[in-house]
Design a protein around this motif. Sequence first.
Motif, PDB file in Angstrom:
ATOM      1  N   ASP A   1       8.023  31.542  19.764  1.00 12.23           N
ATOM      2  CA  ASP A   1       7.037  31.300  19.283  1.00 12.23           C
ATOM      3  C   ASP A   1       5.980  31.017  20.700  1.00 12.23           C
ATOM      4  OD1 ASP A   1       7.243  32.630  17.222  1.00 12.23           O
ATOM      5  OD2 ASP A   1       6.942  30.359  16.314  1.00 12.23           O
ATOM      6  N   TRP A   2       6.084  30.133  21.633  1.00  9.81           N
ATOM      7  CA  TRP A   2       5.709  29.093  22.446  1.00  9.81           C
ATOM      8  C   TRP A   2       6.367  30.988  24.162  1.00  9.81           C
ATOM      9  CZ3 TRP A   2       7.263  28.552  27.678  1.00  9.81           C
ATOM     10  CH2 TRP A   2       6.622  27.778  29.038  1.00  9.81           C
ATOM     11  N   ARG A   3       7.209  31.348  23.979  1.00  9.09           N
ATOM     12  CA  ARG A   3       7.171  33.168  24.855  1.00  9.09           C
ATOM     13  C   ARG A   3       6.228  33.835  24.471  1.00  9.09           C
ATOM     14  NH1 ARG A   3      13.043  32.112  26.384  1.00  9.09           N
ATOM     15  NH2 ARG A   3      13.022  32.636  23.822  1.00  9.09           N
ATOM     16  N   THR A   4       6.336  34.018  23.436  1.00 10.15           N
ATOM     17  CA  THR A   4       4.954  34.933  22.939  1.00 10.15           C
ATOM     18  C   THR A   4       3.966  34.930  23.325  1.00 10.15           C
ATOM     19  OG1 THR A   4       6.286  35.825  21.193  1.00 10.15           O
ATOM     20  CG2 THR A   4       4.249  36.434  21.204  1.00 10.15           C
ATOM     21  N   ILE A   5       3.524  33.181  23.153  1.00 12.53           N
ATOM     22  CA  ILE A   5       1.612  33.468  23.611  1.00 12.53           C
ATOM     23  C   ILE A   5       1.815  32.882  24.740  1.00 12.53           C
ATOM     24  CG2 ILE A   5      -0.101  31.166  22.626  1.00 12.53           C
ATOM     25  CD1 ILE A   5       1.351  32.640  20.979  1.00 12.53           C
ATOM     26  N   ALA A   6       3.145  32.110  25.747  1.00  6.92           N
ATOM     27  CA  ALA A   6       3.010  31.672  27.311  1.00  6.92           C
ATOM     28  C   ALA A   6       2.137  33.581  27.710  1.00  6.92           C
ATOM     29  CB  ALA A   6       4.119  31.673  27.539  1.00  6.92           C
ATOM     30  N   ALA A   7       3.592  34.945  26.976  1.00  8.22           N
ATOM     31  CA  ALA A   7       2.935  35.995  27.700  1.00  8.22           C
ATOM     32  C   ALA A   7       1.686  35.959  27.871  1.00  8.22           C
ATOM     33  CB  ALA A   7       4.093  36.665  26.551  1.00  8.22           C
ATOM     34  N   ILE A   8       0.777  36.037  26.210  1.00  8.14           N
ATOM     35  CA  ILE A   8      -0.762  36.635  26.336  1.00  8.14           C
ATOM     36  C   ILE A   8      -1.891  36.045  27.779  1.00  8.14           C
ATOM     37  CG2 ILE A   8      -2.418  35.568  24.998  1.00  8.14           C
ATOM     38  CD1 ILE A   8      -1.204  35.987  22.763  1.00  8.14           C
ATOM     39  N   ALA A   9      -1.029  34.458  28.032  1.00  5.35           N
ATOM     40  CA  ALA A   9      -1.434  33.830  28.609  1.00  5.35           C
ATOM     41  C   ALA A   9      -1.208  34.419  30.203  1.00  5.35           C
ATOM     42  CB  ALA A   9      -1.338  32.362  28.780  1.00  5.35           C
ATOM     43  N   LEU A  10       0.322  34.261  30.958  1.00  7.38           N
ATOM     44  CA  LEU A  10       0.218  34.855  31.945  1.00  7.38           C
ATOM     45  C   LEU A  10      -0.570  36.168  32.154  1.00  7.38           C
ATOM     46  CD1 LEU A  10       3.980  33.696  32.002  1.00  7.38           C
ATOM     47  CD2 LEU A  10       1.620  33.586  33.601  1.00  7.38           C
ATOM     48  N   ASP A  11      -0.330  36.822  31.158  1.00  5.47           N
ATOM     49  CA  ASP A  11      -0.790  38.631  31.281  1.00  5.47           C
ATOM     50  C   ASP A  11      -2.431  38.788  30.998  1.00  5.47           C
ATOM     51  OD1 ASP A  11       1.116  39.775  30.275  1.00  5.47           O
ATOM     52  OD2 ASP A  11       1.158  40.165  28.079  1.00  5.47           O
ATOM     53  N   ALA A  12      -2.875  37.523  31.182  1.00  2.00           N
ATOM     54  CA  ALA A  12      -4.361  37.192  31.390  1.00  2.00           C
ATOM     55  C   ALA A  12      -4.614  36.656  33.174  1.00  2.00           C
ATOM     56  CB  ALA A  12      -4.838  36.093  30.008  1.00  2.00           C
ATOM     57  N   GLY A  13      -3.551  36.970  33.259  1.00  2.00           N
ATOM     58  CA  GLY A  13      -3.714  36.770  34.701  1.00  2.00           C
ATOM     59  C   GLY A  13      -3.305  35.285  34.583  1.00  2.00           C
ATOM     60  N   ALA A  14      -3.408  34.165  33.883  1.00  2.00           N
ATOM     61  CA  ALA A  14      -4.095  32.593  34.047  1.00  2.00           C
ATOM     62  C   ALA A  14      -1.753  31.625  34.493  1.00  2.00           C
ATOM     63  CB  ALA A  14      -4.212  32.108  32.602  1.00  2.00           C
ATOM     64  N   ARG A  15      -1.900  31.059  34.636  1.00  2.00           N
ATOM     65  CA  ARG A  15      -0.570  30.023  35.131  1.00  2.00           C
ATOM     66  C   ARG A  15      -0.636  29.521  33.577  1.00  2.00           C
ATOM     67  NH1 ARG A  15      -2.306  28.487  41.626  1.00  2.00           N
ATOM     68  NH2 ARG A  15      -2.754  30.742  42.079  1.00  2.00           N
ATOM     69  N   VAL A  16       0.875  28.501  33.140  1.00  2.00           N
ATOM     70  CA  VAL A  16       0.915  28.072  31.729  1.00  2.00           C
ATOM     71  C   VAL A  16       0.926  26.951  32.658  1.00  2.00           C
ATOM     72  CG1 VAL A  16       1.740  27.947  30.295  1.00  2.00           C
ATOM     73  CG2 VAL A  16       1.278  29.832  30.758  1.00  2.00           C
ATOM     74  N   VAL A  17      -0.023  26.156  31.670  1.00  2.00           N
ATOM     75  CA  VAL A  17       1.066  24.467  31.778  1.00  2.00           C
ATOM     76  C   VAL A  17       1.485  23.609  30.851  1.00  2.00           C
ATOM     77  CG1 VAL A  17      -0.573  21.927  33.180  1.00  2.00           C
ATOM     78  CG2 VAL A  17      -1.443  24.162  33.714  1.00  2.00           C
ATOM     79  N   PRO A  18       2.520  24.017  30.624  1.00  2.00           N
ATOM     80  CA  PRO A  18       3.606  23.093  29.111  1.00  2.00           C
ATOM     81  C   PRO A  18       3.123  21.593  29.475  1.00  2.00           C
ATOM     82  CG  PRO A  18       4.979  23.729  31.363  1.00  2.00           C
ATOM     83  CD  PRO A  18       3.139  24.029  31.307  1.00  2.00           C
ATOM     84  N   ALA A  19       2.120  20.753  27.909  1.00  2.00           N
ATOM     85  CA  ALA A  19       2.082  19.941  28.052  1.00  2.00           C
ATOM     86  C   ALA A  19       1.554  19.013  25.894  1.00  2.00           C
ATOM     87  CB  ALA A  19       0.366  19.327  28.666  1.00  2.00           C
ATOM     88  N   ALA A  20       2.499  17.720  26.183  1.00  2.00           N
ATOM     89  CA  ALA A  20       1.761  17.560  24.961  1.00  2.00           C
ATOM     90  C   ALA A  20       0.439  17.653  24.774  1.00  2.00           C
ATOM     91  CB  ALA A  20       2.420  15.737  24.210  1.00  2.00           C
ATOM     92  N   ASN A  21       0.268  17.756  23.214  1.00  2.00           N
ATOM     93  CA  ASN A  21      -1.165  17.702  22.737  1.00  2.00           C
ATOM     94  C   ASN A  21      -1.814  16.500  23.293  1.00  2.00           C
ATOM     95  OD1 ASN A  21      -0.883  20.133  21.972  1.00  2.00           O
ATOM     96  ND2 ASN A  21      -0.634  19.457  19.436  1.00  2.00           N
ATOM     97  N   ASP A  22      -1.192  14.757  22.946  1.00  2.00           N
ATOM     98  CA  ASP A  22      -2.120  14.188  23.258  1.00  2.00           C
ATOM     99  C   ASP A  22      -2.325  14.166  24.915  1.00  2.00           C
ATOM    100  OD1 ASP A  22      -0.080  13.186  23.459  1.00  2.00           O
ATOM    101  OD2 ASP A  22       0.460  11.300  22.787  1.00  2.00           O
ATOM    102  N   ALA A  23      -1.513  14.049  25.284  1.00  2.00           N
ATOM    103  CA  ALA A  23      -1.970  13.553  27.248  1.00  2.00           C
ATOM    104  C   ALA A  23      -2.668  14.644  26.859  1.00  2.00           C
ATOM    105  CB  ALA A  23      -0.493  14.171  27.564  1.00  2.00           C
TER     106      ALA A  23
END
Lengths: 315, 315
Positions: A155-177
Motif C-alpha cells: 500500500d505504501w508503494r502504491t501511494i508513493a507512486a502517486i506522489a512520485l508521478d506528480a513530480g514530488a519527492r517522498v518524505v517518510p515520517a511518523a504521524n506525530d513527528a
Amino acid sequence: MSIDAPICILGLGLIGGSLLRVTADNGRKAFGYNRSAATVDAAQAAGYDASTDLVQTLRRAAECDAVIVLATPVTALESVLPAVVEHAPRCLLTDVVSVKEEVARIVAAHHPQARYVGGHPMAGTSESGWDATDPALFTGAMWMLTTADDTDPDDWRTIAAIALDAGARVVPAANDAHDRAVAAISHLPHLTANVTAVVGAGESNLALSLAAGSFRDGTRVADTAPALQRAMLEANSTALLNALSETIDRLIQARDELRDHGTVEILVDDGHRARLAYDKIAAGPREAITGVDVGAPGWAHEMRRQAHRARVWLG
Amino acid sequence: MSIDAPICILGLGLIGGSLLRVTADNGRKAFGYNRSAATVDAAQAAGYDASTDLVQTLRRAAECDAVIVLATPVTALESVLPAVVEHAPRCLLTDVVSVKEEVARIVAAHHPQARYVGGHPMAGTSESGWDATDPALFTGAMWMLTTADDTDPDDWRTIAAIALDAGARVVPAANDAHDRAVAAISHLPHLTANVTAVVGAGESNLALSLAAGSFRDGTRVADTAPALQRAMLEANSTALLNALSETIDRLIQARDELRDHGTVEILVDDGHRARLAYDKIAAGPREAITGVDVGAPGWAHEMRRQAHRARVWLG
C-alpha cells in the motif's frame, strides 16, 4: 491492485484539483468529486472527469479498485467517510490533508477496517479552489507519507507512486513527528503572519502605505481564506500550542533584552543562523534514501531514520 | 542651489550604491565614497565615480555645492559627520537610513548648523553590498521625506527631486510617525521572521526538510546580515518595544484561546482582514497629494494629513 491503479479524488480544491490534473495529464485514469457544481463544471470544461455525485463516484471507485484520495478540508472528512464505508469499503485510502494524527483518528473512527496510508504534499499558495489548480504544483515538492512500523509495504508503494508521478519527492515520517514539524514550519508561520499583519495595519494607514518587502512577505499567508487556515491549525492544536508557547517565550526574552540592554542580538543571531540552515537544505541537492528495501524487516524504521537527515525517497 | 544639484553619496551599499547608479544613469552628476576599496573598485569598474577618500570626496561636494546623501548604517554616522562638518559644512544633507528620529538626533549633535531633510526609501532585499545594487531598486517604491513645520521648502523640493528622479513616490511624514510606522511594518517583521526561523529550525531537521512557502516567505528577511538588522532595529528601540509588546499580547491571547477553546478564530480573522487592507493599498492606484503649494502657509501639515490617507506626492 497494480501500482498504477486508477485514482478517485474527493475534493477538487487547490491540492485535490491539481492532483487530478497532473495524474490525468500523465495518462493515468483519474476522476474526482466535488460538492460544488461550479467547481465540477470548471473541471469538466478543462477536460477532466469530475462529478457532484458522491455515491456514484465512490461506486466507480469500488468497481475499478481505485485508490481514494481524501482531499477535503479536515472539517469535511466526517461527512464523506460514511459514504466511503458504504460504497467503496475495500478501496485503498490516502489523504492530502495537513495534519496526520487527527486525520488518522477520524479515519479509524469512521472506517476501522480501512486500508489507509496518510500523506501530506508540502505545496500550496494563499489561493484556493479550482481556479488556482496547477498540474505543476507538486514539482519538486516534499510529500510526506505516513511510514509506521505496521504500514503495509505494498500500500505504501502504491501511494508513493502517486506522489512520485506528480513530480514530488517522498518524505517518510511518523504521524506525530510530522505534526510537530508542520506545527513549527507551517502552522506557526500562519500565526506570526497574522499577528504581523494585525500590528502593522493597526498602527496607521501611513504604516500600510510604507509597507514593503518585509511586511509583504512576512504576512503573505494571512491572505489564505480564514476557514482554511483555521481548519488546518485547529486540527493540530497540541503541537501548535507548543510551538506558539516557545515563540512567545523567545519574543518575551527579546523584548526584555531590548528594553534592558538595547539589543536584539540573541534573537537576530539565532534567527539568521536558523534561516541559513534552512537555505542550505532548501538549496542543496536532496540525498536519496538508500539501501532500504520496502517491506524488508525494519524498512519503515530505517526510512524514518534517513528522512530525519533530510533525505527523500525517490522510488 | 538648483533642484538638480550634483549628488555626493556617502556609503555605497545596496541603497547608496543603487542611488548612485540610477542618478548617474539619469545624467545627473553623482559621485560617492565608500571605505571599502573592493566596493569602490567594483563601482569604478561599472563606470561610476567613486572613491575611498572621504576628505577629498567631501571637498568635491563643497566645491560643486552637492547634496550629500548619508547612506551608511546608522552606527557609522558618527564617524562620517565630523568630516562633513569640517569639509562640507554648507552642503544640504539628506539620508537614506531607516530610522528618522535617531538620525536627526545624531545629525543635530554633530552638525548643529546643518541644512538637513531626512529621508527613507522603502526598498531593499535581504542582500546587501554593491553586488546587490540595482538602478531600478526604487522604481515605484515609497520614499518617506521628513516634512516638519520648520522644514525649508526649497530644501525639501531638492531632496524630493532626488527621490522622484530615482523612480520613487514621495511620502511626506513627521519623523516620529515614520518611526512608529516602520517599527510596525519593517522592524517587527524582522523579529517575527527571526523567531519563526528559530522555532522551525529548533524543532527538527525533518521540519526544515518539509518547510515550504509559508516558512520560506515568513523567514526571508532573517537572511539579512545580523549587523544590518541590529543597526536598524536597535536604533528604533522605543517604537519597536511598543510593537513587540502588542505582538506578544496578541499571541498570548491566541494561545489562551487555542488552549481553552480550541480556536484561533480571532487572530486569523483579524490577520486576514489586516492583510486585505494592505493588499488594497498596495495594489490600488496611489492617489496624488493635491492642492498643496510647497512653501505656502501650512504646507507641511497639509502634506502629512494627506499622506496619512495613503497618498503620495508626485512632484
